[in-house]
Design a protein around this motif. Structure first.
Motif, PDB file in Angstrom:
ATOM      1  N   TYR A   1     -57.547  30.754   6.900  1.00 24.31           N
ATOM      2  CA  TYR A   1     -58.443  30.897   5.742  1.00 24.31           C
ATOM      3  C   TYR A   1     -59.870  30.623   6.185  1.00 24.31           C
ATOM      4  CZ  TYR A   1     -59.510  30.253   0.676  1.00 24.31           C
ATOM      5  OH  TYR A   1     -59.973  30.362  -0.612  1.00 24.31           O
ATOM      6  N   ILE A   2     -60.757  31.574   5.932  1.00 17.62           N
ATOM      7  CA  ILE A   2     -62.164  31.413   6.280  1.00 17.62           C
ATOM      8  C   ILE A   2     -62.977  31.314   4.985  1.00 17.62           C
ATOM      9  CG2 ILE A   2     -61.808  32.697   8.428  1.00 17.62           C
ATOM     10  CD1 ILE A   2     -63.421  35.013   7.046  1.00 17.62           C
ATOM     11  N   PRO A   3     -64.274  31.003   5.053  1.00 22.86           N
ATOM     12  CA  PRO A   3     -65.070  30.951   3.816  1.00 22.86           C
ATOM     13  C   PRO A   3     -64.940  32.222   2.992  1.00 22.86           C
ATOM     14  CG  PRO A   3     -66.308  29.988   5.612  1.00 22.86           C
ATOM     15  CD  PRO A   3     -65.060  30.577   6.220  1.00 22.86           C
ATOM     16  N   GLU A   4     -64.833  32.038   1.692  1.00 24.28           N
ATOM     17  CA  GLU A   4     -64.548  33.142   0.786  1.00 24.28           C
ATOM     18  C   GLU A   4     -65.739  34.072   0.578  1.00 24.28           C
ATOM     19  OE1 GLU A   4     -62.453  29.346  -0.696  1.00 24.28           O
ATOM     20  OE2 GLU A   4     -64.395  29.907   0.141  1.00 24.28           O
ATOM     21  N   ASP A   5     -66.933  33.632   0.944  1.00 22.79           N
ATOM     22  CA  ASP A   5     -68.136  34.456   0.777  1.00 22.79           C
ATOM     23  C   ASP A   5     -69.183  33.976   1.760  1.00 22.79           C
ATOM     24  OD1 ASP A   5     -70.477  35.890  -0.441  1.00 22.79           O
ATOM     25  OD2 ASP A   5     -69.061  36.228  -2.074  1.00 22.79           O
ATOM     26  N   THR A   6     -70.090  34.861   2.114  1.00 24.78           N
ATOM     27  CA  THR A   6     -71.234  34.472   2.943  1.00 24.78           C
ATOM     28  C   THR A   6     -72.245  33.678   2.128  1.00 24.78           C
ATOM     29  OG1 THR A   6     -70.917  36.393   4.372  1.00 24.78           O
ATOM     30  CG2 THR A   6     -73.118  35.422   4.345  1.00 24.78           C
ATOM     31  N   ILE A   7     -72.299  33.954   0.834  1.00 26.94           N
ATOM     32  CA  ILE A   7     -73.208  33.251  -0.075  1.00 26.94           C
ATOM     33  C   ILE A   7     -72.361  32.248  -0.848  1.00 26.94           C
ATOM     34  CG2 ILE A   7     -74.898  33.519  -1.926  1.00 26.94           C
ATOM     35  CD1 ILE A   7     -75.064  36.520  -1.008  1.00 26.94           C
ATOM     36  N   TYR A   8     -72.480  30.967  -0.494  1.00 25.69           N
ATOM     37  CA  TYR A   8     -71.489  29.985  -0.924  1.00 25.69           C
ATOM     38  C   TYR A   8     -71.515  29.724  -2.422  1.00 25.69           C
ATOM     39  CZ  TYR A   8     -70.006  29.072   3.836  1.00 25.69           C
ATOM     40  OH  TYR A   8     -69.465  29.211   5.090  1.00 25.69           O
ATOM     41  N   SER A   9     -72.642  29.918  -3.052  1.00 23.46           N
ATOM     42  CA  SER A   9     -72.685  29.721  -4.502  1.00 23.46           C
ATOM     43  C   SER A   9     -71.976  30.846  -5.241  1.00 23.46           C
ATOM     44  CB  SER A   9     -74.132  29.604  -4.979  1.00 23.46           C
ATOM     45  OG  SER A   9     -74.910  30.671  -4.483  1.00 23.46           O
ATOM     46  N   PHE A  10     -71.601  31.910  -4.540  1.00 21.46           N
ATOM     47  CA  PHE A  10     -70.818  32.990  -5.143  1.00 21.46           C
ATOM     48  C   PHE A  10     -69.310  32.749  -4.996  1.00 21.46           C
ATOM     49  CE2 PHE A  10     -74.353  36.458  -4.625  1.00 21.46           C
ATOM     50  CZ  PHE A  10     -75.112  35.797  -5.576  1.00 21.46           C
TER      51      PHE A  10
ATOM     52  N   SER B   1     -78.349  28.863  -4.022  1.00 25.46           N
ATOM     53  CA  SER B   1     -78.980  28.943  -2.714  1.00 25.46           C
ATOM     54  C   SER B   1     -80.221  29.808  -2.797  1.00 25.46           C
ATOM     55  CB  SER B   1     -78.015  29.533  -1.689  1.00 25.46           C
ATOM     56  OG  SER B   1     -77.772  30.903  -1.964  1.00 25.46           O
ATOM     57  N   VAL B   2     -80.960  29.839  -1.711  1.00 25.63           N
ATOM     58  CA  VAL B   2     -82.127  30.707  -1.627  1.00 25.63           C
ATOM     59  C   VAL B   2     -81.706  32.158  -1.864  1.00 25.63           C
ATOM     60  CG1 VAL B   2     -83.871  31.639  -0.058  1.00 25.63           C
ATOM     61  CG2 VAL B   2     -83.407  29.165  -0.094  1.00 25.63           C
ATOM     62  N   LEU B   3     -80.665  32.577  -1.194  1.00 25.85           N
ATOM     63  CA  LEU B   3     -80.260  33.977  -1.280  1.00 25.85           C
ATOM     64  C   LEU B   3     -79.695  34.316  -2.657  1.00 25.85           C
ATOM     65  CD1 LEU B   3     -80.223  36.578   0.216  1.00 25.85           C
ATOM     66  CD2 LEU B   3     -78.077  35.921   1.314  1.00 25.85           C
ATOM     67  N   SER B   4     -78.924  33.419  -3.237  1.00 31.92           N
ATOM     68  CA  SER B   4     -78.389  33.722  -4.574  1.00 31.92           C
ATOM     69  C   SER B   4     -79.525  33.828  -5.588  1.00 31.92           C
ATOM     70  CB  SER B   4     -77.371  32.665  -5.000  1.00 31.92           C
ATOM     71  OG  SER B   4     -77.961  31.401  -5.202  1.00 31.92           O
ATOM     72  N   ALA B   5     -80.531  32.971  -5.468  1.00 31.03           N
ATOM     73  CA  ALA B   5     -81.666  33.039  -6.390  1.00 31.03           C
ATOM     74  C   ALA B   5     -82.438  34.343  -6.214  1.00 31.03           C
ATOM     75  CB  ALA B   5     -82.590  31.845  -6.171  1.00 31.03           C
TER      76      ALA B   5
ATOM     77  N   THR C   1     -72.295  25.020   8.399  1.00 26.55           N
ATOM     78  CA  THR C   1     -71.200  25.941   8.674  1.00 26.55           C
ATOM     79  C   THR C   1     -71.555  26.856   9.846  1.00 26.55           C
ATOM     80  OG1 THR C   1     -70.423  25.930   6.396  1.00 26.55           O
ATOM     81  CG2 THR C   1     -69.857  27.836   7.717  1.00 26.55           C
ATOM     82  N   HIS C   2     -70.751  26.784  10.912  1.00 26.32           N
ATOM     83  CA  HIS C   2     -71.085  27.543  12.117  1.00 26.32           C
ATOM     84  C   HIS C   2     -71.156  29.040  11.845  1.00 26.32           C
ATOM     85  CE1 HIS C   2     -71.139  24.075  14.561  1.00 26.32           C
ATOM     86  NE2 HIS C   2     -69.839  23.913  14.721  1.00 26.32           N
ATOM     87  N   CYS C   3     -70.204  29.566  11.070  1.00 28.27           N
ATOM     88  CA  CYS C   3     -70.154  31.017  10.903  1.00 28.27           C
ATOM     89  C   CYS C   3     -71.275  31.541  10.013  1.00 28.27           C
ATOM     90  CB  CYS C   3     -68.795  31.459  10.384  1.00 28.27           C
ATOM     91  SG  CYS C   3     -68.369  30.873   8.730  1.00 28.27           S
ATOM     92  N   MET C   4     -72.082  30.663   9.399  1.00 28.84           N
ATOM     93  CA  MET C   4     -73.280  31.125   8.705  1.00 28.84           C
ATOM     94  C   MET C   4     -74.294  31.685   9.697  1.00 28.84           C
ATOM     95  SD  MET C   4     -73.733  28.176   5.783  1.00 28.84           S
ATOM     96  CE  MET C   4     -74.782  29.043   4.629  1.00 28.84           C
ATOM     97  N   PHE C   5     -74.162  31.281  10.968  1.00 26.13           N
ATOM     98  CA  PHE C   5     -75.009  31.822  12.028  1.00 26.13           C
ATOM     99  C   PHE C   5     -74.334  33.011  12.716  1.00 26.13           C
ATOM    100  CE2 PHE C   5     -76.582  27.398  11.803  1.00 26.13           C
ATOM    101  CZ  PHE C   5     -77.944  27.637  11.683  1.00 26.13           C
ATOM    102  N   GLY C   6     -73.287  33.560  12.079  1.00 29.60           N
ATOM    103  CA  GLY C   6     -72.562  34.693  12.631  1.00 29.60           C
ATOM    104  C   GLY C   6     -71.292  34.259  13.343  1.00 29.60           C
ATOM    105  N   TRP C   7     -70.335  35.178  13.399  1.00 29.21           N
ATOM    106  CA  TRP C   7     -69.096  34.969  14.167  1.00 29.21           C
ATOM    107  C   TRP C   7     -68.602  36.350  14.560  1.00 29.21           C
ATOM    108  CZ3 TRP C   7     -68.745  30.033  15.329  1.00 29.21           C
ATOM    109  CH2 TRP C   7     -67.627  29.583  16.068  1.00 29.21           C
ATOM    110  N   ASP C   8     -67.448  36.439  15.194  1.00 30.20           N
ATOM    111  CA  ASP C   8     -67.013  37.776  15.591  1.00 30.20           C
ATOM    112  C   ASP C   8     -66.417  38.559  14.428  1.00 30.20           C
ATOM    113  OD1 ASP C   8     -64.624  36.395  15.439  1.00 30.20           O
ATOM    114  OD2 ASP C   8     -64.031  36.733  17.530  1.00 30.20           O
ATOM    115  N   TRP C   9     -66.618  38.060  13.217  1.00 30.35           N
ATOM    116  CA  TRP C   9     -66.307  38.785  11.986  1.00 30.35           C
ATOM    117  C   TRP C   9     -67.340  38.472  10.903  1.00 30.35           C
ATOM    118  CZ3 TRP C   9     -66.299  34.645   8.995  1.00 30.35           C
ATOM    119  CH2 TRP C   9     -65.834  33.440   9.537  1.00 30.35           C
TER     120      TRP C   9
END
Length: 831
Positions: free
Chosen positions: A325-334, A28-32, A161-169
């Motif tokens: 179970y929620i996404p394991e990381d905010t940066i999906y390539s990680f 991703s952009v952020l991982s790079a 992914t909705h929670c990529m735009f933030g969620w209550d966690w």
């Protein structure tokens, strides 16, 4: 079929910039930027805010490669993009070959006309997701005013992914990139388009019906061969001539080995391979699937309590025990196979049999489902819709239909797949949330069309043997009392969001509790990864930026004030919130398990974290187990003991979630804080399969009069061999009123070949004893337990369960080094 992956080294640049950074794909952009040291740690301090602004820009990913000659010779070549996030144009040799607008889809672009023999170039142009949602014009009459807590307004307009735009966690970092494999695939003559395997179960026999659809690149007659490999390696095969583009085959399996959820039996897996051959026997394409032989459905039959809601596997009604179970990381390539495996193994260690994949995240990788198959974890699979109002335009309907078909076809053959659910909390919101109900009737109709027409239709077509449920919570759909406790599933949030006491759980006997939970802060080790020392106050700007649930830090203090004395320092406060969380969830689970038959599942919110944050998780972002995770090992045990206390009346219970009749011994004692025995009695109880039994009822009123602050009751539950399986305690006042003395804990460490054995003793009652290591992390055999007698307590630590997250920390070599690192804390130490 000829395959050439394009995964590996690419380059990335921002629009308008000639500064390139090396990028790994999938990535991703952020991982790079992070790997290239071009940006700050997005999780430290309040860096989340500046990191988010990166995604107002557009980016390019590009690579050059030499085409395999054999691939160039194929009659059809597709560029298979398994995950582009999200708004993109895809170019081959500077020619536009396709566009994407849905990160959850697989896109296949016909690229044969654009490829050359020799060096080729692929470029993916990524457009800003933030600019898109901020500038998207709503359909007239379908304006949306609602935004989920912590999330960006307009997130529902983009299939990301909705929670990529933030969620209550969750962090508001809408990263983008090529997050899954990108490959070139060449075909000639014939391509297998789809394979549907269904199972028919009879006594001592299973019939597999295999329906194959093919794309005939060159019209001719072909042979479809199906090969079956049993768990013990025996191979059988059948063939059928393909005269059109579809063919059906059947295979019978005598004396099948059935797949069971964890705790009910083994997880044998069969491999079914499908081959497309020409009439001379040459292979042109193939598909392979691992399947488990089982029946699985969800019963909604009428019963004495209303309508039950429970998984039925091989005709056995299962009480579901697990978490969300929620996404394991905010940066999906990680998100790595190792991270997924660590989490799912943690679930297995703690006696989970069910995992709910929550609908505001993403559809997990094949690795996730493969491991759930192997570990015996039933998967409740939400489709990726959550807490939003959707404008179902024609374009969106087409996109989400393709998304649903892609993902249901990908996961449908997994033995673990128990249920497909349309969305998270949207039906309930339309009925019960004022801010939702204010929206137009047209948007309300869109809800019904999407979740009760389009998605169930696709589920029936793609996975006819998988149960579809319209929403969670729901009573079955059509806005019919979605939070009815007598049917369907339920999200129980009186405790936490409603700020009710833990005892409020006992006022509810829902049929299936698919969400409930309680927050805590992460441990001090995790907090240190995103704070400076001056930030370590729960109301500092940094700590509040890592708390996405409005006013939740104050809520934690509120609950703490009800249960504990105010802590002496910041670290103690973090610890106490984790104890609160564990006690709260334990209270709910034990109540609902005691009511087995009425309630048939408890999935707490939430299992894991996607970044270091205050949240409802039992395991934090770095994989550190909170007390909740340790507690779950006991309250989710198949045979579990618990104590129900009503005033001064104490009743121990035993729950049996096995197919066997069990006889168990239970010892109940009343002691002072100095371990002086005031009362003791033993009972032997018979527990039928799949039942809960009250062991006895003891009224301690006379025994504890005037001593309420200085006594505790203990129930010891013994296994078949006479060993203590678990110990439960209760007290007659809030913990803040207990007369706890400073506990004098002594311990020793013994080193064995593959583990350390820690032996502990205490001169008085020690509550919530925490074991930790100064520089390493570990999963102990037990933690956050009570020392309730002068008898020795043994805790084991496998060497393989010690983790070193800091590469600069030396590994523990012997018991002396372990003793130097071992840190012990109790409740009394926090005052």
């Amino acid at each position: 079929m000829i395959f050439q992956t394009l995964n590996g080294k690419w380059v990335m640049n921002e629009r308008g910039s000639e500064a390139f950074v090396e990028a790994q794909v999938p990535g991703s952009v952020l991982s790079a930027l992070l790997i290239g040291h071009r940006t700050n740690d997005p999780f430290f301090g309040i860096n989340e805010e500046e990191t988010r602004e990166l995604f107002r820009k557009d980016y390019f990913f590009s690579t050059e490669f030499e085409l395999i000659p054999e691939l160039f010779e194929q009659e059809k070549i597709v560029l298979c993009c398994k995950g582009i996030d999200t708004l993109a144009r895809v170019y081959v040799n500077n020619m536009l070959v396709g566009t994407t607008d849905n990160m959850h889809r697989t896109y296949n672009f016909d690229v044969k006309p654009y490829l050359v023999l020799g060096i080729n170039m692929v470029m993916v142009e990524l457009m800003s997701p933030i600019n898109y949602i901020e500038n998207r014009t709503p359909t007239n009459g379908k304006e949306v005013d609602y935004t989920p807590t912590g999330c960006s307004r307009g997130n529902q307009y983009l299939r990301k992914t909705h929670c990529m735009f933030g969620w209550d966690w969750g962090a508001n970092i809408p990263d983008c990139g090529i997050w899954r494999s990108i490959d070139l695939i060449g075909y000639s003559l014939i391509r297998i388009d789809d394979v549907l395997i269904t199972q028919q179960h009879d006594k001592k026999k299973v019939t597999l019906d295999i329906d194959v659809k093919a794309e005939l690149i060159r019209k001719d007659h072909y042979i479809i061969q199906v090969e079956l490999v049993t768990p013990d390696g025996k191979v059988s095969a059948i063939t059928e001539t393909l005269t059109g583009d579809e063919v059906s085959l059947s295979m019978e399996i005598d004396n099948p080995k059935l797949w069971w959820p964890r705790g009910f039996g083994d997880q044998p897996l069969y491999t079914v391979s499908v081959f497309a051959l020409d009439m001379n026997g040459n292979q042109w394409d193939s598909r392979s699937y691992r399947i488990g032989l089982r029946t699985m459905s969800v019963s909604t039959d009428k019963d004495e309590f209303g309508k039950e809601f429970c998984f039925v596997v091989n005709n056995i009604r299962i009480f579901s025990m697990g978490a969300n179970y929620i996404p394991e990381d905010t940066i999906y390539s990680f998100i790595t196979k190792e991270k997924i495996d660590y989490l799912l193994k943690s679930a297995v260690k703690c006696n989970f049999n069910t995992i709910r994949v929550w609908g505001g995240g993403y559809y997990p990788s094949d690795t996730f489902y493969d491991l759930c198959d192997e570990y015996g974890l039933i998967v409740w699979q939400d489709m990726m819709f959550a807490n939003n109002v959707y404008d179902l335009t024609d374009d969106m309907a087409a996109s989400v239909s393709a998304e649903a078909a892609d993902n249901i076809r990908r996961i449908r053959h997994h033995a673990c797949l128990g249920l497909i659910c349309g969305n998270n909390e949207i039906e309930e919101a339309w009925v019960e949330w004022p801010e939702f109900r204010a929206h137009s009737d047209e948007l309300r109709k869109d809800y019904l069309r999407l979740f009760e027409d389009i998605l169930p239709g696709i589920a029936r077509e793609c996975a006819p043997q998988v149960f579809y449920w319209p929403s969670s919570p729901s009573s079955g759909g059509r806005f019919d009392k979605p939070s009815d406790e007598t049917r369907g599933d339920y999200h129980c949030w009186d405790v936490w969001h409603g700020q009710a006491d833990f005892e409020q759980y006992e006022e509810h006997n829902m049929r299936f509790v698919s969400e409930f939970g309680f927050q805590s802060f992460p441990s001090i080790k995790t907090v240190k990864t995103f704070t400076n020392e001056s930030d370590r106050n729960v109301f500092s700007k940094v700590m509040e930026s890592h708390q996405k649930n409005k006013d939740a830090n104050g809520k934690l203090i509120y609950y703490m004030s009800h249960n504990f004395l105010f802590p002496k320092d910041f670290e103690s406060l973090l610890y106490l919130t984790q104890i609160l969380q564990a006690v709260a969830v334990k209270h709910g689970v034990e109540h609902w398990r005691r009511n087995r038959g009425c309630t048939m599942g408890t999935l707490y919110w939430q299992f894991n974290d996607s970044w270091p944050v205050a949240s409802w998780s039992g395991i934090d972002y770095f994989g550190r187990w909170k007390p909740l995770q340790y507690f779950s090992k006991y309250f989710f045990a198949q045979i579990a003991g618990s104590i129900k206390r009503e005033g001064n009346i104490v009743s121990p219970y035993v729950v049996n979630e096995t197919r066997d009749f069990e006889t168990r011994r239970v010892k109940v004692s009343l002691q002072t804080m100095e371990f002086r025995l005031l009362h003791e009695e033993e009972h032997e109880v018979d527990i039928a399969p799949f039942s809960a039994v009250k062991v006895c009822e003891i009224d301690y009123t006379d025994l504890i009069r005037g001593m309420e602050n200085s006594v505790f009751v203990e129930a010891e539950f013994f296994d078949e061999e006479g060993n203590i399986q678990s110990t439960e305690i209760d007290v007659f006042v809030k913990y803040k009123y207990l007369d706890l003395e400073g506990s004098s804990i002594s311990y020793s460490v013994i080193e064995l070949a593959d583990e350390y054995v820690i032996r502990m003793m205490s001169g008085g009652f020690a509550a919530f004893v925490e074991l930790d290591l100064l520089q390493a992390d570990a999963i102990f055999s037990d933690n956050y337990f009570h020392l309730t007698s002068k008898r020795e307590k043994t805790v084991r630590l496998k060497k393989s369960d010690i983790r070193y997250l800091n590469p600069n920390v030396s590994e523990i070599q012997n018991r002396y080094e372990l003793e130097q690192q071992l840190v012990i804390r109790t409740l009394k130490d926090t005052y």
